[in-house]
Design an enzyme around this catalytic site. Structure first.
Site, PDB file in Angstrom:
ATOM      1  N   CYS A   1       0.544  -1.138   0.682  1.00 46.05           N
ATOM      2  CA  CYS A   1      -0.366   0.114  -0.176  1.00 46.05           C
ATOM      3  C   CYS A   1       0.897   0.819  -0.233  1.00 46.05           C
ATOM      4  CB  CYS A   1      -0.872   0.251   1.431  1.00 46.05           C
ATOM      5  SG  CYS A   1      -2.257   0.976   1.092  1.00 46.05           S
TER       6      CYS A   1
ATOM      7  N   HIS B   1      -3.789  -5.573  -0.526  1.00 48.47           N
ATOM      8  CA  HIS B   1      -3.247  -6.153   0.527  1.00 48.47           C
ATOM      9  C   HIS B   1      -3.554  -7.580   1.273  1.00 48.47           C
ATOM     10  CE1 HIS B   1      -3.634  -2.740   3.216  1.00 48.47           C
ATOM     11  NE2 HIS B   1      -4.321  -2.144   2.251  1.00 48.47           N
TER      12      HIS B   1
ATOM     13  N   GLU C   1      -2.524  -9.721   3.315  1.00 48.49           N
ATOM     14  CA  GLU C   1      -3.217  -9.928   4.592  1.00 48.49           C
ATOM     15  C   GLU C   1      -4.226  -9.762   5.268  1.00 48.49           C
ATOM     16  OE1 GLU C   1      -4.508  -6.041   4.563  1.00 48.49           O
ATOM     17  OE2 GLU C   1      -1.910  -6.657   4.149  1.00 48.49           O
TER      18      GLU C   1
END
Length: 406
Positions: free
Chosen positions: A283, A373, A375
């Site tokens: 990001c 993202h 994650e």
């Protein structure tokens, strides 16, 4: 009911009912398209100084999950003790606070339906002083933001809303007096004051220095699951401090603000690349790496925020359904290999909706980054393999440096 009004800088007003804290808040109005994961969204530091509009019609139906180590409420141990931890598990929070400036929803659920819930969404927002507005035509609001672009706004609830005879011009003037997100340097507001360590799960294979630009809690967890001990460090960390730790890699986290202001972080990234330490950025970290390689950045009209964005991995041709939260992007040519100060680099990922650059890779350094993202907090797990790619980079780097390979 608490009367409330959302006012955009173009003079548009949306009336509704206030929830959470009562009062006034300002920020950049942005919309997020995820149908789930509002708690992760609200506690994501990348949303600093933004008023989030939820496009999913009903919000609040899963309540608030404080979990272990937080105030779990009367049902889970008043101080988040062993009872709360055993019953509710790990919190759904991505940080220790709500970071959004305000929250806009259409249909606020009257009660949560979730056995893990420790509070309602309005209760937690009130506790943390976050102003919200419900009953808004979020479809019309989102269409306006898509057409005109993200813009400054204010939520005025209770006495601040002024009632039927309120002077809209005065509210608009207050909104227009607020700073723009372009040029905003927010890293110092969200980074950790002191470093801390997240240990590896099981056998420790590598150590990583994670530069906290607004890191989410699930990122160190993803690293820990791969046998990585993570030193989460402040944004003021120097390359000398990183090398003194003897880490195998450096991670640049997500975060808020305009990457054009991140000169110190760009220099740190250049130092890391010069030292040939394996690097992975997510990001804001992608934008920082882009600037370190000599690319520019720019503000998107309304950004990407949601958990269903299609991204192409150029190396494999695979299309990933991914989680996004960014209002800025890297300006780099897609399909070209570019010579940079640190060797050749290229765009590695791009968005299939609008062609925005979604990731970079260095061909002569062990470094890559993604704008989305992996994650998955909240979001799908399609991109989780990128953490494994980082592990492979560190293993290669360890071998090249003469260290014993993991």
């Amino acid at each position: 009911m608490t009367p409330a009004v959302l006012v955009l800088e173009d003079g548009t007003a949306f009336h509704g009912e206030g929830f959470g804290a009562t009062g006034t808040t300002f920020g950049e109005a942005v919309f997020a398209t995820g149908m789930t994961g509002y708690q992760e969204t609200l506690t994501d530091p990348s949303y600093r100084r933004q008023v989030v509009v939820a496009t999913a019609p009903q919000i609040g139906n899963t309540g608030w999950v404080a979990g272990r180590g937080a105030d779990a409420g009367s049902d889970g141990g008043a101080d988040g003790g062993s009872d709360g931890g055993a019953r509710y598990g790990v919190s759904d929070d991505e940080s220790d606070a709500i970071w959004v400036a305000g929250f806009v929803v259409r249909d606020l659920s009257p009660r949560p339906s979730n056995w893990r819930a420790t509070a309602t969404l309005p209760e937690e927002m009130a506790r943390q002083g976050i102003v919200g507005i419900a009953g808004v035509d979020t479809r019309a609001l989102t269409r306006r933001l898509r057409t005109s672009g993200s813009m400054r706004c204010g939520i005025f609830s209770g006495a601040a809303a002024g009632g039927p005879g309120a002077d809209l011009a005065d509210l608009v003037a207050q909104v227009r007096a607020q700073p723009s997100m372009a040029g905003a340097d927010l890293t110092g507001e969200v980074t950790t004051a002191d470093g801390y360590v997240v240990p590896a799960d099981g056998v420790e294979r590598f150590t990583v220095a994670a530069i906290d630009l607004g890191i989410k809690a699930n990122t160190p967890r993803m690293l820990a699951a791969r046998g990585i001990r993570t030193h989460v460090l402040p944004a003021t960390t120097t390359v000398e401090q990183i090398t003194a730790l003897g880490v195998d890699g450096v991670f640049l986290s997500n975060g808020p603000g305009d990457p054009a202001t991140a000169d110190a972080m760009v220099q740190l990234t250049k130092d890391v690349l010069a030292a040939r330490i394996p690097l992975f950025g997510i990001c804001f970290g992608n934008q920082v790496l882009g600037r370190a390689l000599g690319f520019g950045t720019y503000k998107l009209k309304f950004g990407h925020r949601g958990i269903n964005q299609p991204v192409r991995d150029h190396a494999t041709g695979r299309v990933l359904v991914s989680s996004h939260n960014h209002g800025f992007a890297v300006d780099a040519p897609i399909g070209e290999v570019v010579d940079t100060e640190f060797g050749r680099a290229q765009v590695a990922f791009s968005c299939l909706n609008d062609g925005v650059v979604e990731g970079l890779e260095c061909l002569d350094r062990q470094a890559f980054s993604v704008q989305f993202h992996p994650e998955a907090a909240a979001g799908p797990h399609d991109a989780a393999y990128l953490f494994d790619r980082f592990v492979d980079l560190m293993a290669t780097g360890r071998t090249a440096s003469g260290k014993v390979s993991a």
